[in-house]
Scaffold this motif. Structure first.
Motif, PDB file in Angstrom:
ATOM      1  N   VAL A   1       0.858  -1.182   0.000  1.00  0.00           N
ATOM      2  CA  VAL A   1       0.000   0.000   0.000  1.00  0.00           C
ATOM      3  C   VAL A   1       0.892   1.228   0.000  1.00  0.00           C
ATOM      4  CG1 VAL A   1      -1.781   1.288   1.239  1.00  0.00           C
ATOM      5  CG2 VAL A   1      -1.822  -1.210   1.246  1.00  0.00           C
ATOM      6  N   GLN A   2       0.594   2.168  -0.879  1.00  0.00           N
ATOM      7  CA  GLN A   2       1.342   3.419  -0.940  1.00  0.00           C
ATOM      8  C   GLN A   2       0.357   4.583  -0.984  1.00  0.00           C
ATOM      9  OE1 GLN A   2       4.924   3.784  -3.188  1.00  0.00           O
ATOM     10  NE2 GLN A   2       4.842   1.666  -3.898  1.00  0.00           N
TER      11      GLN A   2
ATOM     12  N   PRO B   1      -0.625  -0.136   7.131  1.00  0.00           N
ATOM     13  CA  PRO B   1       0.690   0.454   7.396  1.00  0.00           C
ATOM     14  C   PRO B   1       1.265   1.019   6.112  1.00  0.00           C
ATOM     15  CG  PRO B   1       0.894  -1.908   7.188  1.00  0.00           C
ATOM     16  CD  PRO B   1      -0.579  -1.604   7.059  1.00  0.00           C
ATOM     17  N   LEU B   2       2.038   2.087   6.249  1.00  0.00           N
ATOM     18  CA  LEU B   2       2.630   2.763   5.102  1.00  0.00           C
ATOM     19  C   LEU B   2       4.096   3.062   5.382  1.00  0.00           C
ATOM     20  CD1 LEU B   2      -0.260   5.309   4.559  1.00  0.00           C
ATOM     21  CD2 LEU B   2       0.345   3.521   2.924  1.00  0.00           C
TER      22      LEU B   2
ATOM     23  N   ARG C   1       7.513   9.041   4.142  1.00  0.00           N
ATOM     24  CA  ARG C   1       7.367   9.831   2.920  1.00  0.00           C
ATOM     25  C   ARG C   1       8.520   9.619   1.948  1.00  0.00           C
ATOM     26  NH1 ARG C   1       5.242  12.964   7.022  1.00  0.00           N
ATOM     27  NH2 ARG C   1       3.078  13.613   6.699  1.00  0.00           N
ATOM     28  N   ASP C   2       9.707   9.270   2.459  1.00  0.00           N
ATOM     29  CA  ASP C   2      10.850   9.027   1.581  1.00  0.00           C
ATOM     30  C   ASP C   2      10.963   7.572   1.151  1.00  0.00           C
ATOM     31  OD1 ASP C   2      11.725   7.748   3.853  1.00  0.00           O
ATOM     32  OD2 ASP C   2      13.597   8.859   4.033  1.00  0.00           O
ATOM     33  N   GLY C   3       9.967   6.750   1.498  1.00  0.00           N
ATOM     34  CA  GLY C   3       9.978   5.344   1.118  1.00  0.00           C
ATOM     35  C   GLY C   3      10.578   4.425   2.148  1.00  0.00           C
ATOM     36  N   SER C   4      11.162   4.959   3.181  1.00  0.00           N
ATOM     37  CA  SER C   4      11.795   4.131   4.206  1.00  0.00           C
ATOM     38  C   SER C   4      10.744   3.407   5.044  1.00  0.00           C
ATOM     39  CB  SER C   4      12.657   5.010   5.119  1.00  0.00           C
ATOM     40  OG  SER C   4      13.069   4.294   6.268  1.00  0.00           O
ATOM     41  N   ILE C   5      11.109   2.195   5.503  1.00  0.00           N
ATOM     42  CA  ILE C   5      10.241   1.500   6.461  1.00  0.00           C
ATOM     43  C   ILE C   5      10.970   1.331   7.793  1.00  0.00           C
ATOM     44  CG2 ILE C   5       8.865   0.340   4.717  1.00  0.00           C
ATOM     45  CD1 ILE C   5      10.475  -2.216   5.338  1.00  0.00           C
TER      46      ILE C   5
ATOM     47  N   GLN D   1       4.240   5.803   8.372  1.00  0.00           N
ATOM     48  CA  GLN D   1       2.908   6.376   8.454  1.00  0.00           C
ATOM     49  C   GLN D   1       1.881   5.257   8.579  1.00  0.00           C
ATOM     50  OE1 GLN D   1       3.508   8.616   4.595  1.00  0.00           O
ATOM     51  NE2 GLN D   1       2.524  10.235   5.776  1.00  0.00           N
ATOM     52  N   ILE D   2       0.691   5.637   8.969  1.00  0.00           N
ATOM     53  CA  ILE D   2      -0.400   4.680   9.074  1.00  0.00           C
ATOM     54  C   ILE D   2      -1.661   5.361   8.564  1.00  0.00           C
ATOM     55  CG2 ILE D   2      -0.925   5.335  11.484  1.00  0.00           C
ATOM     56  CD1 ILE D   2      -1.458   2.282  11.936  1.00  0.00           C
ATOM     57  N   GLY D   3      -2.429   4.647   7.743  1.00  0.00           N
ATOM     58  CA  GLY D   3      -3.590   5.252   7.109  1.00  0.00           C
ATOM     59  C   GLY D   3      -4.858   4.466   7.356  1.00  0.00           C
TER      60      GLY D   3
END
Length: 380
Positions: A91-92, A206-207, A210-214, A220-222
């Motif tokens: 998910v992005q 879960p996301l 913003r820079d693609g890092s996990i 982030q969480i949506g």
């Protein structure tokens, strides 16, 4: 005067281009279509009515890093190795995907992206197609592709007797929060949660950061909350007129009383993790309401005009199919335009695109309508 080798190469490259296209709309489907057309040898002028896109709480599933690399033709620009991995749910955020596609378009010398270009009229003749903008400019190409969303201007000409997407009878409340909201109280979710409680549905996911890092601490969480009880509010705010969706409900326009109601309902309906994330978004007024529209197409093509993405078909997000369907549209229409310009008839080739995509698009939207009708009931 003898041309320099660089100029000769540029001239040769220009001669090898097959033709031109005007793409109306610079959202996800428009960007994907522009990239696909350029890759097929078509020079593209892309017109987007807004000057910039706001950050959105919407997210899209099934969009892997490998898929984005295939669409854009290049890997992510990575600041560190943690950005090389994606959450297992794939998910992005809409914003992150849009930024990747737009960067690829901006770097493509065969695509001209023009912002603040509001298309008002569309036309065609035996030789070309064109659009006219609100400031009187005309943009002409071998074809015009409508990628201008569920309220498509191009659709008015392609399907004048079936112009509007219909309100599905419910709103989706959307929000994004930072990992810090839950770090000390809840375990980080491993995958998408799909929850039902009475007449409500919630998707939580879960996301990456913003820079693609996990990397833990920056993610982030949506969430997306399906709600069929507030259609009167949507009409009161002008988000829905009759059966037609006009626009989303911005955070600033959500009444305080509605936010209080949502907070109370979240406390009653959802598990502690999602309750706390939703309450954080409500407290920050970081919530938007998106009325859901649906559109079952009767046609995708009229002469040198064609539709892709939400201009062509609008499913409920519950199908999870919109992004992939738009990608299939983009690739199929680019292949058709290139074949038509190589051959004798762009119009015939575009009708081949319609034959390829129409029935699958209709089936996709109708499958989502079964959910909408059972969920919204008679509340439209």
């Amino acid at each position: 005067m003898t041309a320099q080798p660089h100029d000769q190469n540029a001239a040769t490259e220009q001669r090898e281009r097959l033709g031109t296209a005007v793409v109306v709309g610079g959202s996800l489907s428009g960007l994907m279509t522009g990239l696909a057309l350029s890759r097929a040898g078509i020079d593209v002028t892309m017109l987007e009515r807004v000057g910039s896109f706001p950050r959105s709480g919407a997210s899209i599933g099934g969009v892997s890093e490998s898929l984005l690399e295939r669409i854009t033709g290049r890997p992510r620009s990575r600041k560190d190795s943690t950005a090389q991995r994606r959450p297992p749910s794939d998910v992005q955020t809409w914003t992150a995907i849009h930024a990747r596609l737009r960067a690829a378009v901006n770097d493509d010398p065969h695509i001209r992206l023009r912002y603040s270009a509001t298309v008002q009229r569309v036309g065609q003749d035996a030789e070309s197609a064109w659009v006219t903008t609100s400031d009187g400019r005309r943009f002409r190409g071998d074809v015009v592709i409508g990628a201008d969303g569920h309220r498509s201007v191009v659709r008015r000409t392609v399907a004048p007797d079936h112009q509007d997407a219909q309100f599905a009878g419910y709103v989706i409340w959307l929000g994004l929060a930072d990992e810090s909201v839950i770090a000390s109280r809840h375990r980080w979710p491993r995958d998408v949660d799909i929850l039902g409680s009475g007449d409500d549905y919630l998707l939580g996911y879960p996301l990456a950061a913003r820079d693609g890092s996990i990397a833990p601490g920056s993610r982030q969480i949506g969430w997306a909350w399906y709600d069929a009880r507030r259609n009167d509010l949507l009409r009161e705010k002008g988000c829905v007129t009759g059966d037609v969706v006009q626009h989303s409900l911005a955070a600033a326009d959500i009444p305080e009383s509605t936010l209080r109601e949502l907070a109370a309902e979240a406390t009653d309906l959802w598990p502690p993790l999602w309750r706390d994330v939703i309450l954080d978004c409500i407290e920050r007024r970081a919530v938007i309401g998106t009325p859901i529209a649906e559109y079952v197409p009767d046609r995708l093509v009229q002469g040198r005009l064609a539709l892709v993405g939400d201009a062509a078909h609008v499913p409920t997000p519950m199908t999870g199919s919109g992004f992939n369907a738009s990608l299939h549209d983009a690739e199929a229409v680019a292949e058709a335009v290139a074949a038509g310009l190589h051959g004798s008839s762009v119009v015939r080739a575009l009708h081949g695109y319609e034959r390829e995509r129409l029935e699958s698009a209709r089936s996709m939207v109708r499958s989502g309508q079964q959910f909408s009708r059972s969920f919204a009931g008679q509340t439209v």
